[in-house]
Design an enzyme around this catalytic site. Structure first.
Site, PDB file in Angstrom:
ATOM      1  N   LEU A 207       0.853  -1.179   0.000  1.00  0.00           N
ATOM      2  CA  LEU A 207       0.000   0.000   0.000  1.00  0.00           C
ATOM      3  C   LEU A 207       0.893   1.233   0.000  1.00  0.00           C
ATOM      4  O   LEU A 207       1.985   1.212   0.567  1.00  0.00           O
ATOM      5  CB  LEU A 207      -0.902   0.034   1.242  1.00  0.00           C
ATOM      6  CG  LEU A 207      -1.966  -1.057   1.393  1.00  0.00           C
ATOM      7  CD1 LEU A 207      -2.668  -0.923   2.730  1.00  0.00           C
ATOM      8  CD2 LEU A 207      -2.972  -0.983   0.257  1.00  0.00           C
ATOM      9  N   ASP A 208       0.412   2.291  -0.610  1.00  0.00           N
ATOM     10  CA  ASP A 208       1.095   3.567  -0.554  1.00  0.00           C
ATOM     11  C   ASP A 208       1.357   3.930   0.907  1.00  0.00           C
ATOM     12  O   ASP A 208       0.558   3.589   1.790  1.00  0.00           O
ATOM     13  CB  ASP A 208       0.183   4.625  -1.184  1.00  0.00           C
ATOM     14  CG  ASP A 208       0.952   5.721  -1.881  1.00  0.00           C
ATOM     15  OD1 ASP A 208       2.086   5.471  -2.293  1.00  0.00           O
ATOM     16  OD2 ASP A 208       0.391   6.814  -2.006  1.00  0.00           O
ATOM     17  N   ARG A 209       2.464   4.612   1.165  1.00  0.00           N
ATOM     18  CA  ARG A 209       2.792   4.985   2.536  1.00  0.00           C
ATOM     19  C   ARG A 209       1.647   5.733   3.217  1.00  0.00           C
ATOM     20  O   ARG A 209       1.339   5.497   4.387  1.00  0.00           O
ATOM     21  CB  ARG A 209       4.056   5.862   2.555  1.00  0.00           C
ATOM     22  CG  ARG A 209       4.470   6.302   3.956  1.00  0.00           C
ATOM     23  CD  ARG A 209       5.765   7.087   3.913  1.00  0.00           C
ATOM     24  NE  ARG A 209       5.587   8.417   3.398  1.00  0.00           N
ATOM     25  CZ  ARG A 209       5.391   9.497   4.163  1.00  0.00           C
ATOM     26  NH1 ARG A 209       5.292   9.380   5.476  1.00  0.00           N
ATOM     27  NH2 ARG A 209       5.275  10.689   3.619  1.00  0.00           N
ATOM     28  N   ARG A 408       0.995   1.954  -4.138  1.00  0.00           N
ATOM     29  CA  ARG A 408       2.218   1.380  -3.601  1.00  0.00           C
ATOM     30  C   ARG A 408       3.011   2.430  -2.837  1.00  0.00           C
ATOM     31  O   ARG A 408       2.726   3.599  -2.893  1.00  0.00           O
ATOM     32  CB  ARG A 408       3.064   0.806  -4.744  1.00  0.00           C
ATOM     33  CG  ARG A 408       3.336   1.864  -5.793  1.00  0.00           C
ATOM     34  CD  ARG A 408       4.657   1.719  -6.469  1.00  0.00           C
ATOM     35  NE  ARG A 408       5.721   1.453  -5.563  1.00  0.00           N
ATOM     36  CZ  ARG A 408       6.391   2.400  -4.947  1.00  0.00           C
ATOM     37  NH1 ARG A 408       6.080   3.666  -5.074  1.00  0.00           N
ATOM     38  NH2 ARG A 408       7.380   2.063  -4.156  1.00  0.00           N
TER      39      ARG A 408
END
Length: 505
Positions: A207-209, A408
Site C-alpha cells: 500500500l502507498d505509505r 504502492r
C-alpha cells in the site's frame, strides 16, 4: 535521502544495503579462485561473495535501535548503519572523489573527506585513505552513516488475522510497508518484527505509505507463490474507500484513462495518452454537503491509480498531498488540464510544499532536489523495469510501480529544514571531529520513553538540524484499503472514522 541509483550514502539515505547475514544465513561456499600475479602498483580486488537469498530481516536487524513516542508520533532513535554495495559498472575507472561529487551530492565533498579520515569509508573492508583511488570491477564499498528516520503516526498496527499461512493487518497511514528510502525501522515489516515477534514475512502486496487499510503477508514462500498466481490471473478483488472533494455523481463511474509516470523520484503521475491502460470503478456511498465518500474498485494496478483517476474526474481526495494541490493549476488537473511541462509541474509542487514546510509529506527532501540535476526523470513513459527482490536488501531503490496493487509505497525522505550549522567546509567538519571520539560506531540503544540526549554524531548533518515535526493529522490521507478478496479468503477492516456518513472535519 534517496540518491540516484544504489550506492554509498553520505548521510542517512542513498545507496544499496547489502543484507547482513542473519541468524540463519550462511554465505555459500565457493572454491577459492586462483590469484593472478599483480603488476607493479596494481591493486588486488577480491572476488564477490555469494550471499544466500531469502528473507533477511531478523533479530539482529530489529535490535539496531529502538522507538520512542512523542506528540502522537512514533520516532526512531538515530543509529549507526552500514550502506554496502559493489562497484557499479558506470563507476569503473573513476575515482571515489569523482563518484561522490557527481552522483552523491547531498553532502559536500568535505563530508566524504572527513568520513574517510574517521574510518567510515571502507573499500574491500580496508579503510579508504585517499578519495582519488580509482574504482575497479567487483570493488566492495561500505559507508557507515549516522542514520535518522522520519517520524510516523503512533497509531498501532492492528492485527486482523494470524494463522499458519498469513498475517493480515490494518496498516495506519504514514507507514511504509517495507524499508525504503529513509525508512527502515519505521516500517510495517520492522514494527511487526520488533513488537509482535512476526518475522520472515513475505510481502504479497503493498500500500502507498499514506494509504491505510488491509495489508496481507504470507508466512511461507509456498503460500506467497500460491497467492501470487491468483494475482497474475487477476483473481483478487480489492476495494478501497476515500473521501473526495465535492459532490461525486450518484451513478457508477468508470474511468479508463491511461496513466503516465511523471517522476519516479518524487512519485507523481498524470493522465496521458502515452501512459498505461488503467481501469477504476467508482461508486458514491454518501455526501455531506461538502465532500463525498466513494468506494473504489481498481481493475488494474498502476502507481497512484485511484488518486490520479479521481483528480482527472475533478474530485481529488480531500487531503491528497500531491493531487489536490494548487500546483496543478486552477482546475487542479481536472480533465487532464495542467498547462505545465512535467518539469514545471514538479517544481511547482515542490515550491508549494516548501512554502508549507511539508516536503516530508510530499515524500522528498531538499537534499533530493540537490541531486536531481544529475538524475532527471520527468516524462518517462517507458516501463519501469526495477523489480521487488524476494530478499529486501535494497532500501533506497524502491520500485515506483507495483503491478500487484494500485497504491504502492513511494520514497519518503523526511523534512529538511535549514541547518543551524551547515557543514560546508573542511574546517567545520574538522572542528566537529575533535568534539567527540567516534569509537566503534556501535548502536546505543535506550529504553522506550524520552529521547536520549547522547545521540549526537560529530559528522552527521542531521544532528545539526532542528526539524518541525508533522502533526498526526498531516500524516493521514483519506484513502483506505477496506477489503482484499481472493479465491479462498476475504479480509476486511472497519470503516475509518473519516468515512462515516455523518463525519465532519
Amino acid at each position: 535521502m534517496a540518491e540516484p541509483g544504489p550506492g554509498p550514502s553520505g548521510g542517512g539515505g542513498g545507496g544499496e544495503e547489502q543484507q547482513r547475514p542473519g541468524p540463519g544465513d550462511k554465505d555459500e561456499a565457493a572454491p577459492a579462485p586462483k590469484k593472478r600475479r599483480l603488476a607493479a602498483g596494481e591493486r588486488y580486488v577480491p572476488p564477490p561473495r555469494k550471499l544466500s537469498t531469502g528473507v533477511s530481516f531478523g533479530a539482529a536487524h530489529f535490535a539496531e535501535t529502538s522507538y520512542y513516542f512523542e506528540g502522537g508520533l512514533r520516532k526512531v532513535r538515530p543509529y549507526y548503519f552500514d550502506f554496502r554495495t559493489y562497484c557499479k559498472g558506470r563507476w569503473v575507472g573513476r575515482s571515489l572523489l569523482d563518484v561522490f561529487s557527481t552522483e552523491f551530492r547531498a553532502q559536500p565533498l568535505a563530508y566524504y573527506r572527513a568520513a574517510a579520515r574517521a574510518g567510515r569509508l571502507r573499500l574491500n573492508e580496508e579503510p579508504v585513505r585517499d578519495l582519488d583511488i580509482v574504482l575497479k570491477n567487483n570493488d566492495f564499498l561500505r559507508n557507515t552513516v549516522h542514520r535518522h528516520e522520519p517520524p510516523v503516526t503512533a497509531q498501532p498496527i492492528q492485527i486482523l488475522v494470524e494463522d499458519d499461512e498469513v498475517v493480515v493487518v490494518d496498516k495506519p497511514s504514514s507507514l511504509p510497508v517495507h524499508p525504503c528510502g529513509r525508512f527502515r525501522h519505521n516500517t510495517v515489516i520492522f514494527i511487526l518484527g520488533k513488537e509482535h515477534d512476526l518475522k520472515e514475512l513475505h510481502t504479497i502486496h503493498r500500500l502507498d505509505r499514506m494509504t491505510s487499510g488491509v495489508l496481507m503477508f504470507a508466512k511461507t514462500a509456498e503460500v506467497s507463490k500460491r497467492i501470487d498466481e491468483q494475482v497474475r490471473e487477476r483473481q483478487l478483488e480489492k476495494e478501497y474507500v476515500c473521501r473526495v472533494v465535492g459532490e461525486f455523481p450518484e451513478h457508477e463511474v468508470v474511468c479508463e484513462e491511461p496513466i503516465l509516470v511523471v517522476s519516479y523520484k518524487v512519485g507523481v503521475c498524470r493522465v496521458d495518452p502515452k501512459g498505461k491502460f488503467c481501469k477504476t470503478i467508482f461508486q458514491r456511498l454518501s455526501y455531506n454537503g461538502k465532500t463525498s465518500v466513494v468506494k473504489c474498485l481498481p481493475r488494474t494496478g498502476r502507481m497512484h491509480q485511484i488518486r490520479v483517476h479521481l483528480q482527472y474526474l475533478g474530485h481529488p481526495i480531500v487531503n491528497d498531498p500531491i493531487y489536490n494541490m494548487e500546483a496543478w493549476g486552477p482546475d487542479r488537473g481536472k480533465g487532464g488540464k495542467i498547462d505545465k511541462t512535467d518539469e514545471e509541474l514538479l517544481k511547482a509542487l515542490v515550491k508549494e510544499h516548501c512554502s508549507k514546510q511539508s516536503l516530508d509529506i510530499l515524500g522528498i527532501s531538499e537534499e533530493d532536489l540537490n541531486s536531481n540535476a544529475e538524475n532527471k526523470d520527468c516524462g518517462n513513459s517507458s516501463d519501469h523495469t526495477q523489480s521487488v527482490p524476494a530478499d529486501p536488501i535494497n532500501e533506497n531503490s524502491c520500485p515506483a510501480e507495483d503491478t500487484k496493487d494500485p497504491e504502492r509505497d513511494a520514497k519518503d525522505p523526511e523534512r529538511n529544514d535549514t541547518a543551524a550549522c551547515p557543514l560546508t567546509s573542511d574546517s567545520n567538519l574538522e572542528t566537529l571531529e575533535k568534539t567527540k571520539e567516534l569509537g566503534s560506531c556501535e548502536n546505543q540503544d535506550g529504553q522506550m520513553g524520552e529521547k536520549s540526549s547522547e545521540e549526537k554524531d560529530p559528522l552527521c548533518v542531521e544532528c545539526k538540524i532542528t526539524r518541525q515535526d508533522p502533526s498526526p493529522k498531516e500524516l493521514v490521507m483519506y484513502l483506505h484499503a477496506l477489503r482484499y478478496k481472493g479465491a479462498e479468503f476475504e479480509y476486511c477492516s472497519k470503516m475509518p472514522e473519516w468515512a462515516m456518513e455523518d463525519w465532519e472535519e
